[in-house]
Enzyme design. Sequence first.
Site, short mmCIF file in Angstrom:
data_model
loop_
_atom_site.label_atom_id
_atom_site.label_comp_id
_atom_site.label_asym_id
_atom_site.label_seq_id
_atom_site.Cartn_x
_atom_site.Cartn_y
_atom_site.Cartn_z
N HIS B 60 68.82 -18.44 1.66
CA HIS B 60 69.12 -17.78 0.32
C HIS B 60 70.69 -18.43 0.54
O HIS B 60 70.97 -17.03 -0.05
CB HIS B 60 67.77 -16.52 -0.31
CG HIS B 60 67.45 -16.92 -1.52
ND1 HIS B 60 66.75 -16.15 -1.90
CD2 HIS B 60 69.15 -16.48 -2.59
CE1 HIS B 60 67.15 -16.35 -2.97
NE2 HIS B 60 68.20 -16.56 -3.69
N HIS B 62 74.15 -19.26 -2.79
CA HIS B 62 74.74 -20.16 -3.62
C HIS B 62 75.19 -20.76 -3.42
O HIS B 62 76.30 -19.71 -2.67
CB HIS B 62 74.58 -19.18 -4.70
CG HIS B 62 72.83 -18.47 -5.20
ND1 HIS B 62 72.90 -18.99 -5.90
CD2 HIS B 62 72.83 -17.18 -4.92
CE1 HIS B 62 71.63 -18.38 -5.67
NE2 HIS B 62 71.41 -16.82 -5.36
N LEU B 63 75.56 -22.18 -3.37
CA LEU B 63 76.47 -23.07 -2.82
C LEU B 63 77.55 -23.06 -4.05
O LEU B 63 78.63 -23.63 -4.38
CB LEU B 63 76.70 -24.00 -2.70
CG LEU B 63 76.04 -23.81 -0.66
CD1 LEU B 63 76.17 -25.05 0.16
CD2 LEU B 63 77.25 -23.21 0.01
N HIS B 179 60.98 -15.56 -6.79
CA HIS B 179 62.08 -14.44 -7.86
C HIS B 179 61.22 -13.57 -8.49
O HIS B 179 60.12 -13.96 -9.09
CB HIS B 179 63.37 -15.01 -8.11
CG HIS B 179 63.40 -13.70 -9.40
ND1 HIS B 179 65.07 -13.01 -8.74
CD2 HIS B 179 63.66 -12.90 -9.68
CE1 HIS B 179 65.34 -12.11 -9.24
NE2 HIS B 179 64.16 -11.75 -10.16
N ASP B 305 71.27 -14.22 -0.22
CA ASP B 305 71.66 -14.48 -1.28
C ASP B 305 72.98 -14.19 -1.18
O ASP B 305 73.47 -13.89 -2.24
CB ASP B 305 70.68 -13.01 -1.93
CG ASP B 305 70.39 -14.04 -2.88
OD1 ASP B 305 71.33 -14.95 -3.78
OD2 ASP B 305 69.77 -12.88 -4.20
N HIS B 309 80.96 -15.09 -6.98
CA HIS B 309 81.65 -14.64 -8.77
C HIS B 309 82.98 -13.98 -8.41
O HIS B 309 83.62 -13.44 -7.35
CB HIS B 309 80.60 -13.40 -9.10
CG HIS B 309 79.39 -14.07 -9.14
ND1 HIS B 309 79.34 -14.95 -10.48
CD2 HIS B 309 78.49 -13.40 -8.77
CE1 HIS B 309 77.67 -14.78 -10.44
NE2 HIS B 309 77.39 -13.85 -9.67
#
Lengths: 313, 428
Positions: B60, B62-63, B179, B305, B309
Amino acid sequence: MIQLPKDILGLKELSAEQIQHILDTAVVCKDIFKRDLKKIPTLRGKTVVTLFFEPSTRTRTSFEIAGKWMSADVVNLTVSSSSVAKGESFVDTGRTLEAMGVDVIIIRHSLAGTPKLLADTVSAHVINAGDGAHEHPTQGLLDLYTIREKMGRIAGLKVAIVGDILHSRVAKSNIYGLLKMGAEVTVVGPPTLMPRGIEQLGVRVEHSLDAVLNQVDVVNILRIQLERQQRGYFPTKKEYSKLFGVNMERLSKAGNDVLIMHPGPANLGVEIAEEVSVHPQSVITEQVTNGVAVRMALLYLLTGGGSKDEILH
Amino acid sequence: MKYCIKNGKIIDPAGGYVGVGDILIDNGKIAAIDGEISADDAEIISAEGKMVFPGLIDLHTHLREPGREDEETIATGTKAALKGGFTAVACMANTQPVADNGVVISFILEKARKEAYTKVYPLGAITKGLKGEELAEMGDMVASGAYGFSDDGNTLMNASVLRLAIEYASMFDRPLMLHQEDVNLAGNGVMHEGYWSTVLGLPGIPDIAEAAIIARDLTIAEFTGFPVHCCHVSTKKGVELIRVAKARGVRVTAEATPHHLTLTDAMIETFDTVYRVSPPLRSEEDVEALRQGVQDGTIDVIATDHAPHSLEEKHREFSLAPNGMIGLETALAVIWTEMVCTGILTPEQLVERMSVNPARILKVAGGRLRPGDPADVVIFNPDKQWTVRSEELVSKSKNSPFIGKKLNGRVESVWVDGMLKYCNENFT
């Protein structure tokens, strides 16, 4: 010498001694109401900005008068909520005010935690004038002041806070302040408007106003936000009023010396009947007066004021 | 290039080798694993006093590429992964544009082929635009190289769509990663609903928002007979539901994140947005239940996960800041420090949760060090103490809740397909 923190973000962070100190200082400030010429030079040369992201007339006017009577330069900034949508950075707004050399920023915001974010960003003093459902410390202080003035003490009193506890920053600041000063607090309202874990703050939770009313010394009635009805927290205004509204009939069942409070603005006829709001037992207008005194005291103490005896001279 | 890793404590539960020994890497594969291997033509790497794991696989991640290359790219995200001991990552579909078709999947794989430091397993969206309404072209995405499906942070609120998705996806034998949070119960919540949300005055998300959807999803999965995977379980109630379902024979797997296993909602006391994450950090009781779930195998996988940001996005009002925290560079050390050093997990169990089981769920090679397996290997120094520092993170974003924290255990060397890609703080 009792010191205050750099910022007044909530009553949770203040000690009983600090609260007492603010209230004692406010007693002196209140003397100014008796004067014909309501202007003292105490804060001359200091700049106070009110930065309101949420509409408010009372709280802002109260701060503005407090600052002006003490000769501070008061600048009012209203930031429409649309600026947030436009992408204006909150942190950047804080830095801009800081660069203009302001001494105190008074902030009101619909989102909890924004005064803390501002306080972490600027070296100016920050006073929280209400943030989301978090805290409204100056309201808490003026309520404490009013209770102390009217009842002669706070310790040992039984206080009921009635209404929308879930969304109320006023309730929270009152709870912290009252408990620290030794009062007993009962919160009253429908279960849908009670936040989870509220009893862990040290209060009693009740859902029947009638069961509580004749057992308390003070009833603080919260404003019910009418849009909560649309969100389904209670079925109708009428039913809310029937279950939790303080009317003359209910008042007559309460003790003869029970103090009726409301932070305003009131929905007359909903959470409080108009006759109750102007009843001799109601101290709603005195709360407003005391708000100015308490805010004067805070401005004075935060900007380096020492002894309360020096305020008026 | 041939390497012989000597005298390391090998932790290979899937391959059945746990103990001190040597590993020979040749031609991208594990060539041999034994108590002592002599290989004169191989570069000798001493792992004396260290541990040797199969490469970790993150289920899990996020690239952020395509779309938010200012926050992370396939290159920087996989670099962070490699440094953290991961040799493969499965990347989520919430890119811009959304990975809901074969073209975006192909783009990610092509970019990864050129720039990635680790293997990249793209996950496609379950529904078009992650909207939860119409099924995305799963067949097209599988043909382009998708390894599984997820609508990422969006719950499939329409139970009928979920049923169809489970049934349709079963044709492709790829995991469906869900989710689980009821959007109505979650409302405008930004943190766990409980004592701390009351103190802070922030709108809360009750644990039942997760539990109600997990219960629903397990019921639907059981009805179809096909498997589902529960993403980042955060609640005690969720763990209990999954435990009971597994006992009943429901085909369900589940993951938990290092942050949900180690942090609580009390961290939000100062309104620090680094702690804003979805699902939210929960109570101590939830953390305890989650740890038990990982220990007893109810939770199969520890996944990061990893959600990068930018500072501008995070440095703002708590309620307006985006959800997510990075985790690839700290996951192993955080779990080692908080769960292995404390006796909750054995090193073998850690390798199962972070390598063996992710490989099994994704149906990829890896998670094992038998001869013929791809040489995805990590040397880990369990005794090395280090402090997480923002400036040392190679991820493009720095939103880690562990900055300043002292951790035990550091990755020293990583091989991906037999190539030594990271060695003693250097990328090669």
